[in-house]
Write an enzyme that holds these catalytic residues in place. Structure first.
Site, PDB file in Angstrom:
ATOM      1  CD  GLU A 134     -42.293 -21.571  14.004  1.00  0.00           C
ATOM      2  OE1 GLU A 134     -42.924 -22.328  14.751  1.00  0.00           O
ATOM      3  OE2 GLU A 134     -41.241 -20.992  14.348  1.00  0.00           O
ATOM      4  CG  ASP A 142     -46.436 -26.686  19.730  1.00  0.00           C
ATOM      5  OD1 ASP A 142     -45.736 -26.886  20.734  1.00  0.00           O
ATOM      6  OD2 ASP A 142     -46.371 -27.377  18.699  1.00  0.00           O
ATOM      7  CB  SER A 143     -44.656 -21.306  23.056  1.00  0.00           C
ATOM      8  OG  SER A 143     -44.813 -21.785  24.377  1.00  0.00           O
ATOM      9  CB  THR A 144     -39.571 -22.284  22.710  1.00  0.00           C
ATOM     10  OG1 THR A 144     -39.786 -20.863  22.703  1.00  0.00           O
ATOM     11  CG2 THR A 144     -39.309 -22.738  21.286  1.00  0.00           C
TER      12      THR A 144
HETATM   13  N1  AG3 Z   1     -42.759 -27.154  22.594  1.00  0.00           N
HETATM   14  C1  AG3 Z   1     -41.761 -27.015  23.555  1.00  0.00           C
HETATM   15  C2  AG3 Z   1     -41.946 -27.648  24.875  1.00  0.00           C
HETATM   16  C3  AG3 Z   1     -40.667 -27.489  25.598  1.00  0.00           C
HETATM   17  C4  AG3 Z   1     -40.766 -27.868  26.993  1.00  0.00           C
HETATM   18  N2  AG3 Z   1     -39.486 -28.091  27.502  1.00  0.00           N
HETATM   19  C5  AG3 Z   1     -39.292 -28.317  28.788  1.00  0.00           C
HETATM   20  N3  AG3 Z   1     -39.866 -27.531  29.633  1.00  0.00           N
HETATM   21  N4  AG3 Z   1     -38.565 -29.295  29.160  1.00  0.00           N
HETATM   22  C6  AG3 Z   1     -42.636 -28.329  21.819  1.00  0.00           C
HETATM   23  C7  AG3 Z   1     -42.836 -28.109  20.397  1.00  0.00           C
HETATM   24  C8  AG3 Z   1     -43.384 -29.350  19.799  1.00  0.00           C
HETATM   25  N5  AG3 Z   1     -44.242 -29.061  18.712  1.00  0.00           N
END
Ligand code: AG3
Length: 281
Positions: free
Chosen positions: A106, A156-158
């Site tokens: 992370e 598990d990205s943004t």
């Molecule tokens: N990961 C981010 C997903 C975001 C998607 N957002 C969107 N496209 N509306 C989530 C992290 C959870 N561990």
């Protein structure tokens, strides 16, 4: 008086959540973090104005990115999670007794500290599990340099804005492939196809250049508004996606894990794509 959080992820579409109470707000070295409580969704974590996870619906996203590839593989021992600082993915992964080590990379230490203080309902005791190894580093750099091999990599990205952007590049996926053991699987979060078509089609284009079997599968997560969310799937083992339902059922009951979204039938059905999404992949 009522305050609203308005997500500004999409140019032409906005979703909102009512703020019952702001619980925490901070600007870290990497991003702006806001935690608030919503009466329907419980605690809501947002980074840079985008909803990341909520207590009420996190199970859908985390179960589908953890249990689906682990049960498809059948013998996962080592897992690498890129991102996922809230700890929800780590918690799901560690439910599998076959997992002997989970390395989480992370970039933002403050998100992990924060999860341990405010998001125990999501991360549980995952960060205290002896199988967990937490690395605070840039995921891109980690996969480029590590000599370790993993049976499963979960990205598990943004979304691809800010620190998450590099996690959608061909170079990153090629380095992930290098870090996979034989028959290993890479899964990724690829946003909501109706609103983020490029995010999905670009990832799949890169996957096809690198892996023998590539696909996308779907799940609807209420707070990632705009329709189902897409997950990317890539592996060189072409048998893993055509397992019979009975095989998955046997593995799932053997694992003895209680779920609220994942089932073997949901697993197989998640790969069925409506034509508007099939044409993106
Ligand atoms: N990961 C981010 C997903 C975001 C998607 N957002 C969107 N496209 N509306 C989530 C992290 C959870 N561990």
């Amino acid at each position: 008086m009522s305050d609203w959080f308005r997500e500004t992820l999409h140019r032409d579409y906005e979703s909102g959540l009512r703020i019952e109470e702001v619980l925490f707000e901070a600007k870290s070295e990497h991003q702006h973090l806001l935690l608030f409580r919503n009466a329907t969704f419980g605690r809501v974590l947002t980074l840079d104005g985008v909803v990341q996870t909520t207590e009420a619906d996190e199970f859908i996203y985390h179960e589908m990115l953890a249990h689906l590839p682990i049960l498809a593989h059948g013998g996962v021992e080592r897992v690498l999670i890129i991102g996922g600082g809230d700890g929800g993915m780590l918690e799901e992964v560690l439910k599998h007794r076959c997992v002997v080590q989970a390395v989480q990379v992370e970039i933002d230490a403050s998100v992990v500290d924060f999860a341990k203080t405010h998001l125990r309902a999501i991360c549980g005791q995952a960060y205290e599990d002896p199988r967990t190894e937490l690395v605070i580093a840039d995921g891109l750099k980690y996969v480029a340099e590590t000599e370790r091999r993993f049976d499963l990599i979960i990205v598990d990205s943004t979304d691809p804005i800010g620190p998450g952007e590099v996690l959608f590049t061909e170079r990153f996926y090629a380095d992930c492939k290098r870090c996979l053991s034989d028959g290993g699987i890479l899964v990724t979060q690829n946003g909501v196809p109706f609103l983020q078509a490029d995010e999905l089609s670009q990832t799949l284009r890169f996957f096809r250049r690198l892996f023998a079997d590539t696909a996308c599968y779907l799940a609807t997560v209420p707070t990632y508004a705009g329709g189902p969310m897409a997950f990317g799937w890539a592996t060189d083992d072409t048998s893993l996606r055509s397992l019979p339902l009975e095989t998955l059922q046997a593995r799932f009951s053997g694992a003895g894990i209680a779920t609220r979204y994942y089932t073997p039938a949901v697993h197989l059905g998640a790969f069925a794509l409506p034509p508007y999404i099939a044409e993106m992949v």
